[in-house]
Design a protein around this motif. Structure first.
Motif, PDB file in Angstrom:
ATOM      1  N   ALA A   1      -5.398   2.037 -10.146  1.00  0.00           N
ATOM      2  CA  ALA A   1      -4.944   1.749  -8.782  1.00  0.00           C
ATOM      3  C   ALA A   1      -5.450   2.863  -7.874  1.00  0.00           C
ATOM      4  CB  ALA A   1      -3.425   1.666  -8.732  1.00  0.00           C
TER       5      ALA A   1
ATOM      6  N   ARG B   1      -3.379   1.360  -4.193  1.00  0.00           N
ATOM      7  CA  ARG B   1      -2.341   2.305  -4.639  1.00  0.00           C
ATOM      8  C   ARG B   1      -1.319   2.551  -3.537  1.00  0.00           C
ATOM      9  NH1 ARG B   1      -2.399   5.649  -9.050  1.00  0.00           N
ATOM     10  NH2 ARG B   1      -0.879   7.359  -9.030  1.00  0.00           N
TER      11      ARG B   1
ATOM     12  N   ASN C   1       2.758   1.860  -3.750  1.00  0.00           N
ATOM     13  CA  ASN C   1       3.764   2.880  -3.426  1.00  0.00           C
ATOM     14  C   ASN C   1       4.767   2.354  -2.397  1.00  0.00           C
ATOM     15  OD1 ASN C   1       2.817   4.904  -5.153  1.00  0.00           O
ATOM     16  ND2 ASN C   1       1.413   5.725  -3.626  1.00  0.00           N
TER      17      ASN C   1
ATOM     18  N   LYS D   1       0.988   1.506 -11.382  1.00  0.00           N
ATOM     19  CA  LYS D   1      -0.113   2.432 -11.084  1.00  0.00           C
ATOM     20  C   LYS D   1      -0.850   2.878 -12.338  1.00  0.00           C
ATOM     21  CE  LYS D   1       2.931   4.826  -8.623  1.00  0.00           C
ATOM     22  NZ  LYS D   1       3.548   5.855  -7.757  1.00  0.00           N
TER      23      LYS D   1
END
Length: 276
Positions: free
Chosen positions: A24, A29, A33, A102
């Protein structure tokens, strides 16, 4: 060029199309998050994990709340590394498991997606609508893109003015990958499978078609308002209302098409008008 797509049922052979290790990075990414930060039940403790050839289900408890999430495996099998994760996760909080999104490994990514979905709570009283009906209504005029081949693809083609099927496999009437970026920049409707989060392409699709009415489709779809801020107009996902029968079906290797009637409710969450 966008490379990673989804179809409704994957087999181990499809790992020849999807890379088994998918880091990721960048915007993907950052999206992960944000989704993890939006979980309403990050501290819910995992009590049960169901694993099958097509899906993963995770169940957790948080002060009496029953938290359940699903995610497609996309053909990823249970390796020795994956089995270690499965042995370790019961008793851990959902946020910790969701961070596996991730990871690099395909199976761990799907585990993370199921945990993320278990920790998200959509608003009550959402309409029970299927994505195909929404796309048919919105696609009466102009160009519609469907990312991944679904059981309703042929039906939808008859309902909309123009349908472009984005699919990596050499399937009938698919659109050439060389044309994808150009079509995305002008299409009026985009039907985007939720598993693009797993294949590291969701943020890219949302960025490449900002003008489109975008529907994120399927049981892997995260029901999080974060996706509205990224350009989604409808989250067409689901809620598991009978975890027992659904988890039994997952363990038997049933596809979503087969087990959805055992305890899954379709949900269509539309973009609030206040979201910029």
């Amino acid at each position: 060029m966008l490379l990673y797509l989804m179809k409704t049922t994957y087999t181990p052979q499809d790992q020849n199309v999807l890379p088994s290790r998918r880091p990721a990075e960048g915007r993907e990414r950052r999206l992960i998050n944000e989704l993890i930060e939006s979980m309403q039940h990050p501290a819910a403790v995992i009590s049960e994990i169901a694993v099958g050839s097509h899906f993963i289900g995770i169940r957790a408890e948080d002060s009496g709340a029953d938290c359940v999430g699903l995610a497609a495996t996309l053909g990823a099998g249970v390796t020795a590394e994956a089995q270690r994760l499965l042995d370790q996760l019961p008793g851990t909080p959902l946020a910790q498991a969701a961070a596996l999104l991730k990871s690099h490994g395909a199976f761990a990514i799907s585990l993370g997606a199921a945990a993320l979905n278990a920790g998200l709570v959509p608003p009550p009283d959402l309409p029970d609508l299927e994505a195909s009906r929404i796309m048919a209504e919105k696609g009466r005029h102009g160009e519609t893109v469907l990312v991944g081949e679904f059981p309703f693809t042929d039906w939808l083609r008859e309902q909309v003015e123009t349908l472009h099927l984005f699919e990596l496999r050499d399937t009938p009437r698919r659109t050439s990958p060389a044309m994808w970026d150009e079509i995305l920049s002008r299409c009026q409707v985009l039907g985007l499978t939720g598993t693009t989060l797993i294949t590291r392409a969701m943020a890219a699709y949302l960025q490449k078609a900002p003008q489109a009415y975008t529907i994120i489709i399927g049981p892997t779809t995260p029901l999080s308002p974060v996706l509205f801020s990224r350009g989604a107009d409808v989250l067409a996902g689901c809620r598991v209302v009978a975890p027992g029968p659904v988890f039994d079906a997952i363990r038997k290797g049933m596809s979503f098409r087969d087990f959805k009637k055992l305890g899954v409710q379709f949900l269509a969450w539309s973009r609030p008008e206040t979201v910029a």
